[in-house]
Design an enzyme around this catalytic site. Structure first.
Site, PDB file in Angstrom:
ATOM      1  N   GLU A 116      28.609  42.998  35.766  1.00 59.07           N
ATOM      2  CA  GLU A 116      30.053  43.068  35.995  1.00 59.07           C
ATOM      3  C   GLU A 116      30.640  44.406  35.537  1.00 59.07           C
ATOM      4  O   GLU A 116      31.856  44.531  35.406  1.00 59.07           O
ATOM      5  CB  GLU A 116      30.766  41.922  35.257  1.00 59.07           C
ATOM      6  CG  GLU A 116      30.399  40.531  35.722  1.00 59.07           C
ATOM      7  CD  GLU A 116      31.010  40.169  37.070  1.00 59.07           C
ATOM      8  OE1 GLU A 116      31.739  41.004  37.636  1.00 59.07           O
ATOM      9  OE2 GLU A 116      30.748  39.064  37.556  1.00 59.07           O
ATOM     10  N   HIS A 140      34.568  38.466  29.495  1.00 57.29           N
ATOM     11  CA  HIS A 140      34.407  37.445  30.540  1.00 57.29           C
ATOM     12  C   HIS A 140      33.480  36.348  30.033  1.00 57.29           C
ATOM     13  O   HIS A 140      32.421  36.623  29.466  1.00 57.29           O
ATOM     14  CB  HIS A 140      33.821  38.075  31.804  1.00 57.29           C
ATOM     15  CG  HIS A 140      33.288  37.071  32.782  1.00 57.29           C
ATOM     16  ND1 HIS A 140      34.064  36.058  33.302  1.00 57.29           N
ATOM     17  CD2 HIS A 140      32.052  36.909  33.323  1.00 57.29           C
ATOM     18  CE1 HIS A 140      33.323  35.319  34.135  1.00 57.29           C
ATOM     19  NE2 HIS A 140      32.105  35.815  34.153  1.00 57.29           N
ATOM     20  N   HIS A 142      32.528  31.717  30.501  1.00 59.18           N
ATOM     21  CA  HIS A 142      32.527  30.538  31.371  1.00 59.18           C
ATOM     22  C   HIS A 142      33.039  29.310  30.621  1.00 59.18           C
ATOM     23  O   HIS A 142      32.283  28.353  30.393  1.00 59.18           O
ATOM     24  CB  HIS A 142      31.106  30.278  31.890  1.00 59.18           C
ATOM     25  CG  HIS A 142      30.507  31.391  32.669  1.00 59.18           C
ATOM     26  ND1 HIS A 142      29.151  31.483  32.917  1.00 59.18           N
ATOM     27  CD2 HIS A 142      31.065  32.474  33.269  1.00 59.18           C
ATOM     28  CE1 HIS A 142      28.901  32.561  33.639  1.00 59.18           C
ATOM     29  NE2 HIS A 142      30.053  33.189  33.847  1.00 59.18           N
ATOM     30  N   GLU A 170      53.089  26.416  21.751  1.00 54.91           N
ATOM     31  CA  GLU A 170      52.911  27.839  21.469  1.00 54.91           C
ATOM     32  C   GLU A 170      52.161  28.589  22.567  1.00 54.91           C
ATOM     33  O   GLU A 170      52.040  29.825  22.506  1.00 54.91           O
ATOM     34  CB  GLU A 170      52.201  28.025  20.128  1.00 54.91           C
ATOM     35  CG  GLU A 170      53.053  27.566  18.945  1.00 54.91           C
ATOM     36  CD  GLU A 170      52.419  27.875  17.603  1.00 54.91           C
ATOM     37  OE1 GLU A 170      51.286  28.375  17.584  1.00 54.91           O
ATOM     38  OE2 GLU A 170      53.078  27.614  16.583  1.00 54.91           O
ATOM     39  N   HIS A 211      34.247  29.737  38.416  1.00 55.85           N
ATOM     40  CA  HIS A 211      33.354  30.714  37.777  1.00 55.85           C
ATOM     41  C   HIS A 211      33.668  30.901  36.297  1.00 55.85           C
ATOM     42  O   HIS A 211      32.805  30.718  35.446  1.00 55.85           O
ATOM     43  CB  HIS A 211      33.479  32.050  38.522  1.00 55.85           C
ATOM     44  CG  HIS A 211      32.589  33.136  37.995  1.00 55.85           C
ATOM     45  ND1 HIS A 211      32.329  34.293  38.705  1.00 55.85           N
ATOM     46  CD2 HIS A 211      31.918  33.277  36.834  1.00 55.85           C
ATOM     47  CE1 HIS A 211      31.518  35.073  38.001  1.00 55.85           C
ATOM     48  NE2 HIS A 211      31.264  34.482  36.851  1.00 55.85           N
TER      49      HIS A 211
END
Length: 272
Positions: A116, A140, A142, A170, A211
């Site tokens: 990525e 990133h 999952h 909050e 994803h």
């Protein structure tokens, strides 16, 4: 000093450990990158090798020219980063044109930075510009409940944001801009990099349908805390739906009162 004891590398390692324990990184899932400060590079420069092989990034990031990044390796497991950092993460240098990178430390048994990388660097460049250099972390993962919601909620920024905001008082204070949603795309290429970059002009959180999640922050704590907050909101949402749905909730006026008292600027169009 052993390079692995550098503060920025220790902070990077801590995030990977905490995130793996959360269950967000099955097998080799997820990736992390950090734009290293010049003064931090100076403290470890004797441990870095000179750039040798230059590899195309896949996107052009001229505003990141000559910068250094600490990144996870593709195919590497988050659970192994703390056990052997030099085999699972790398420091890379961007060339003077912002077109290529070279590994100057790490991945000692071979390998490449995260698949990525185009998305990470494209969004680092954008956030560097938008935050006047303050934003340095892109992450990133999952997270289970966030992914689950992409199968039942409309893949629309407003719907996702409002649903998550309503899950805990909050939440809108932590992510007042809301969240953006990227429809399903093949990961690791220019298309998802461009789609995410477009959303990152408005948000610090992007949900990748079916994803995972993509977040940015000024430091490791901010980025991890942002993902943790969004995922907890998603977990509450999943539980509420499993119990038959909402019987009462936080109203638009409640949100406006919250924004006034906490002095946050909530997106007005998401309150209608």
């Amino acid at each position: 000093m052993d390079i692995k004891n550098a503060g920025f590398i220790q902070g990077f390692i801590r995030l990977t450990e905490d995130a793996f324990r959360k269950g967000w990184h099955e097998r080799n899932g997820g990736n992390l990158s950090y734009r290293i400060r010049p003064e931090e590079i100076e403290t470890v420069k004797t441990e870095l090798k000179a750039p040798e092989e230059w590899v195309s990034i896949g996107v052009s990031v001229p505003k990141l020219a000559d910068e250094y990044f600490l990144v996870t390796g593709t195919g590497r497991y988050m659970r192994n980063v703390s056990l052997c950092p030099e085999d699972n993460i790398a420091i890379i240098k961007i060339d003077k044109a912002g077109e290529k990178y070279s590994i100057v430390w790490g991945l000692v048994h071979g390998g490449r930075p995260t698949s990525e990388l185009p998305t990470h660097l494209s969004n680092h460049e954008l956030k560097k510009e938008l935050t006047h250099g303050k934003n340095r972390v892109i992450y990133h993962a999952h997270p289970t409940n966030t992914i689950a919601l992409t199968f039942v909620l409309p893949l629309e920024d407003k719907v996702f944001t409002r649903e998550l905001w309503e899950m805990a008082t909050e939440d809108p204070v932590i992510f007042p801009r809301g969240v953006g949603v990227v429809p399903w795309m093949v990961p690791g290429g220019k298309a998802i990099a461009d789609a995410t970059r477009k959303l990152m002009r408005e948000y610090d959180v992007a949900v990748w349908a079916h994803h995972g999640m993509f977040v940015t922050g000024e430091n490791f704590d901010e980025a991890f805390g942002l993902m943790d907050t969004v995922e907890k909101a998603a977990e509450i949402c999943v539980k509420v739906r499993s119990m038959g749905g909402k019987k009462q909730t936080i109203t638009s006026q409640n949100f406006k009162d919250l924004a006034r008292d906490f002095q946050v600027d909530l997106r007005e169009e998401f309150l209608d």
